[in-house]
Motif scaffolding. Structure first.
Motif, PDB file in Angstrom:
ATOM      1  N   PHE A  38       0.836  -1.211   0.000  1.00 25.99           N
ATOM      2  CA  PHE A  38       0.000   0.000   0.000  1.00 25.99           C
ATOM      3  C   PHE A  38       0.868   1.256   0.000  1.00 25.99           C
ATOM      4  O   PHE A  38       0.579   2.223  -0.699  1.00 25.99           O
ATOM      5  CB  PHE A  38      -0.937   0.010   1.214  1.00 25.99           C
ATOM      6  CG  PHE A  38      -1.886  -1.160   1.262  1.00 25.99           C
ATOM      7  CD1 PHE A  38      -2.357  -1.757   0.110  1.00 25.99           C
ATOM      8  CD2 PHE A  38      -2.301  -1.667   2.482  1.00 25.99           C
ATOM      9  CE1 PHE A  38      -3.234  -2.836   0.160  1.00 25.99           C
ATOM     10  CE2 PHE A  38      -3.170  -2.745   2.547  1.00 25.99           C
ATOM     11  CZ  PHE A  38      -3.637  -3.326   1.384  1.00 25.99           C
ATOM     12  N   LYS A  39       1.935   1.234   0.804  1.00 33.56           N
ATOM     13  CA  LYS A  39       2.813   2.393   0.901  1.00 33.56           C
ATOM     14  C   LYS A  39       3.480   2.683  -0.446  1.00 33.56           C
ATOM     15  O   LYS A  39       3.539   3.843  -0.887  1.00 33.56           O
ATOM     16  CB  LYS A  39       3.874   2.144   1.977  1.00 33.56           C
ATOM     17  CG  LYS A  39       4.721   3.365   2.320  1.00 33.56           C
ATOM     18  CD  LYS A  39       5.592   3.111   3.531  1.00 33.56           C
ATOM     19  CE  LYS A  39       6.801   2.314   3.088  1.00 33.56           C
ATOM     20  NZ  LYS A  39       7.794   2.129   4.159  1.00 33.56           N
ATOM     21  N   LEU A  40       3.961   1.628  -1.117  1.00 32.21           N
ATOM     22  CA  LEU A  40       4.625   1.815  -2.407  1.00 32.21           C
ATOM     23  C   LEU A  40       3.642   2.209  -3.509  1.00 32.21           C
ATOM     24  O   LEU A  40       3.980   2.988  -4.403  1.00 32.21           O
ATOM     25  CB  LEU A  40       5.378   0.534  -2.790  1.00 32.21           C
ATOM     26  CG  LEU A  40       6.577   0.186  -1.908  1.00 32.21           C
ATOM     27  CD1 LEU A  40       7.073  -1.212  -2.201  1.00 32.21           C
ATOM     28  CD2 LEU A  40       7.681   1.202  -2.089  1.00 32.21           C
ATOM     29  N   ALA A  41       2.416   1.687  -3.425  1.00 32.51           N
ATOM     30  CA  ALA A  41       1.407   2.036  -4.439  1.00 32.51           C
ATOM     31  C   ALA A  41       0.993   3.493  -4.309  1.00 32.51           C
ATOM     32  O   ALA A  41       0.730   4.160  -5.317  1.00 32.51           O
ATOM     33  CB  ALA A  41       0.187   1.128  -4.300  1.00 32.51           C
ATOM     34  N   LYS A  42       0.941   4.002  -3.080  1.00 36.71           N
ATOM     35  CA  LYS A  42       0.580   5.413  -2.879  1.00 36.71           C
ATOM     36  C   LYS A  42       1.666   6.341  -3.394  1.00 36.71           C
ATOM     37  O   LYS A  42       1.396   7.504  -3.700  1.00 36.71           O
ATOM     38  CB  LYS A  42       0.283   5.671  -1.409  1.00 36.71           C
ATOM     39  CG  LYS A  42      -1.062   5.091  -0.990  1.00 36.71           C
ATOM     40  CD  LYS A  42      -1.319   5.219   0.486  1.00 36.71           C
ATOM     41  CE  LYS A  42      -2.635   4.525   0.826  1.00 36.71           C
ATOM     42  NZ  LYS A  42      -2.799   4.306   2.249  1.00 36.71           N
ATOM     43  N   PRO A  47       2.588  -2.350 -10.124  1.00 34.15           N
ATOM     44  CA  PRO A  47       2.708  -3.635  -9.421  1.00 34.15           C
ATOM     45  C   PRO A  47       4.039  -4.352  -9.662  1.00 34.15           C
ATOM     46  O   PRO A  47       4.598  -4.948  -8.741  1.00 34.15           O
ATOM     47  CB  PRO A  47       1.539  -4.443  -9.981  1.00 34.15           C
ATOM     48  CG  PRO A  47       0.536  -3.427 -10.338  1.00 34.15           C
ATOM     49  CD  PRO A  47       1.307  -2.245 -10.819  1.00 34.15           C
ATOM     50  N   SER A  48       4.573  -4.282 -10.883  1.00 31.98           N
ATOM     51  CA  SER A  48       5.849  -4.957 -11.134  1.00 31.98           C
ATOM     52  C   SER A  48       7.000  -4.251 -10.424  1.00 31.98           C
ATOM     53  O   SER A  48       7.921  -4.912  -9.913  1.00 31.98           O
ATOM     54  CB  SER A  48       6.135  -5.041 -12.635  1.00 31.98           C
ATOM     55  OG  SER A  48       6.176  -3.764 -13.209  1.00 31.98           O
ATOM     56  N   LYS A  70      -2.068 -12.086  -5.317  1.00 31.85           N
ATOM     57  CA  LYS A  70      -1.093 -11.361  -6.130  1.00 31.85           C
ATOM     58  C   LYS A  70      -1.158  -9.873  -5.793  1.00 31.85           C
ATOM     59  O   LYS A  70      -2.143  -9.393  -5.222  1.00 31.85           O
ATOM     60  CB  LYS A  70      -1.389 -11.563  -7.609  1.00 31.85           C
ATOM     61  CG  LYS A  70      -1.274 -13.008  -8.047  1.00 31.85           C
ATOM     62  CD  LYS A  70      -1.609 -13.131  -9.513  1.00 31.85           C
ATOM     63  CE  LYS A  70      -1.480 -14.571  -9.956  1.00 31.85           C
ATOM     64  NZ  LYS A  70      -1.743 -14.724 -11.382  1.00 31.85           N
ATOM     65  N   ILE A  71      -0.115  -9.139  -6.201  1.00 34.40           N
ATOM     66  CA  ILE A  71      -0.020  -7.709  -5.875  1.00 34.40           C
ATOM     67  C   ILE A  71      -1.198  -6.942  -6.465  1.00 34.40           C
ATOM     68  O   ILE A  71      -1.822  -6.120  -5.786  1.00 34.40           O
ATOM     69  CB  ILE A  71       1.320  -7.122  -6.374  1.00 34.40           C
ATOM     70  CG1 ILE A  71       2.482  -7.767  -5.620  1.00 34.40           C
ATOM     71  CG2 ILE A  71       1.354  -5.610  -6.187  1.00 34.40           C
ATOM     72  CD1 ILE A  71       3.843  -7.363  -6.128  1.00 34.40           C
ATOM     73  N   LEU A  72      -1.517  -7.198  -7.730  1.00 27.84           N
ATOM     74  CA  LEU A  72      -2.597  -6.453  -8.381  1.00 27.84           C
ATOM     75  C   LEU A  72      -3.940  -6.717  -7.714  1.00 27.84           C
ATOM     76  O   LEU A  72      -4.751  -5.801  -7.556  1.00 27.84           O
ATOM     77  CB  LEU A  72      -2.654  -6.800  -9.866  1.00 27.84           C
ATOM     78  CG  LEU A  72      -3.590  -5.938 -10.708  1.00 27.84           C
ATOM     79  CD1 LEU A  72      -3.156  -4.478 -10.672  1.00 27.84           C
ATOM     80  CD2 LEU A  72      -3.647  -6.420 -12.134  1.00 27.84           C
ATOM     81  N   ARG A  73      -4.177  -7.953  -7.289  1.00 25.13           N
ATOM     82  CA  ARG A  73      -5.441  -8.272  -6.612  1.00 25.13           C
ATOM     83  C   ARG A  73      -5.534  -7.572  -5.262  1.00 25.13           C
ATOM     84  O   ARG A  73      -6.606  -7.116  -4.855  1.00 25.13           O
ATOM     85  CB  ARG A  73      -5.580  -9.778  -6.435  1.00 25.13           C
ATOM     86  CG  ARG A  73      -5.875 -10.483  -7.734  1.00 25.13           C
ATOM     87  CD  ARG A  73      -6.140 -11.942  -7.537  1.00 25.13           C
ATOM     88  NE  ARG A  73      -6.378 -12.576  -8.823  1.00 25.13           N
ATOM     89  CZ  ARG A  73      -6.240 -13.860  -9.039  1.00 25.13           C
ATOM     90  NH1 ARG A  73      -5.869 -14.667  -8.071  1.00 25.13           N
ATOM     91  NH2 ARG A  73      -6.466 -14.367 -10.230  1.00 25.13           N
ATOM     92  N   GLU A  86      -1.155  -2.439 -16.733  1.00 25.70           N
ATOM     93  CA  GLU A  86       0.223  -1.958 -16.763  1.00 25.70           C
ATOM     94  C   GLU A  86       0.900  -2.164 -18.114  1.00 25.70           C
ATOM     95  O   GLU A  86       1.618  -1.286 -18.602  1.00 25.70           O
ATOM     96  CB  GLU A  86       1.014  -2.675 -15.675  1.00 25.70           C
ATOM     97  CG  GLU A  86       2.428  -2.203 -15.526  1.00 25.70           C
ATOM     98  CD  GLU A  86       3.179  -2.948 -14.448  1.00 25.70           C
ATOM     99  OE1 GLU A  86       4.376  -2.685 -14.309  1.00 25.70           O
ATOM    100  OE2 GLU A  86       2.580  -3.781 -13.756  1.00 25.70           O
ATOM    101  N   ASP A  87       0.670  -3.328 -18.753  1.00 26.62           N
ATOM    102  CA  ASP A  87       1.323  -3.574 -20.036  1.00 26.62           C
ATOM    103  C   ASP A  87       0.812  -2.636 -21.121  1.00 26.62           C
ATOM    104  O   ASP A  87       1.587  -2.132 -21.942  1.00 26.62           O
ATOM    105  CB  ASP A  87       1.174  -5.036 -20.455  1.00 26.62           C
ATOM    106  CG  ASP A  87      -0.252  -5.535 -20.400  1.00 26.62           C
ATOM    107  OD1 ASP A  87      -1.140  -4.784 -19.956  1.00 26.62           O
ATOM    108  OD2 ASP A  87      -0.486  -6.688 -20.808  1.00 26.62           O
TER     109      ASP A  87
END
Length: 151
Positions: A38-42, A47-48, A70-73, A86-87
């Motif tokens: 969560f911290k990195l997504a903010k 996700p990769s 998984k990270i995306l979920r 992302e792709d």
């Protein structure tokens, strides 16, 4: 299966560990890993990129084995996931940078050809995501509005 726009038939890839259990030396719990995600997504990471940071800095080989998802979920459950995959985002970003290059270098014929190949990949991927209902059915890639999608 070969590559789409190159003659290569390479199948080189890294292999996952055979055991799916969490290593005994990993001291992070499932909640700790989720907090890091969560911290990195903010911060605005994909996700990769989050997976690479967790692997290199925190020793988490596979987030799925630690958390069960998984990270995306995990990001989708919190509402932190991106609107476009992302792709597809990376391909649009590449097309925007090629188009910007072509504005400065009008005679670059190879660059123009590569832009056509990248945009055909964008259209193919968009068609796939529309069929899987990841993108809305009216979503359309337009080169004029693409720079606003990636900024």
């Amino acid at each position: 299966m070969g590559r789409m726009h190159t003659p290569g038939k390479g199948i080189s890839q890294s292999s996952l560990p055979y055991r799916r259990s969490v290593p005994t030396w990993l001291k992070l719990t499932s909640e700790d890993v989720k907090e890091q995600i969560f911290k990195l997504a903010k911060k605005g990471l994909t996700p990769s990129q989050i997976g690479v940071i967790l692997r290199d800095s925190h020793g988490v080989a596979q987030v799925r084995h630690v958390t069960g998802n998984k990270i995306l979920r995990i990001l989708k459950a919190q509402g932190l996931a991106s609107t476009i995959p992302e792709d597809l985002y990376c391909l649009i970003k590449k097309a925007v940078s090629i188009r910007k290059h072509l504005e400065r270098n009008r005679k670059d014929k190879d660059g123009k050809f590569r832009l056509i190949l990248v945009e055909s990949r964008i259209h193919r991927l968009a068609r796939y995501y529309k069929s899987k209902k990841v993108l809305p059915p009216v979503w359309k890639y337009e080169s004029s509005t693409a720079s606003t999608l990636v900024s």
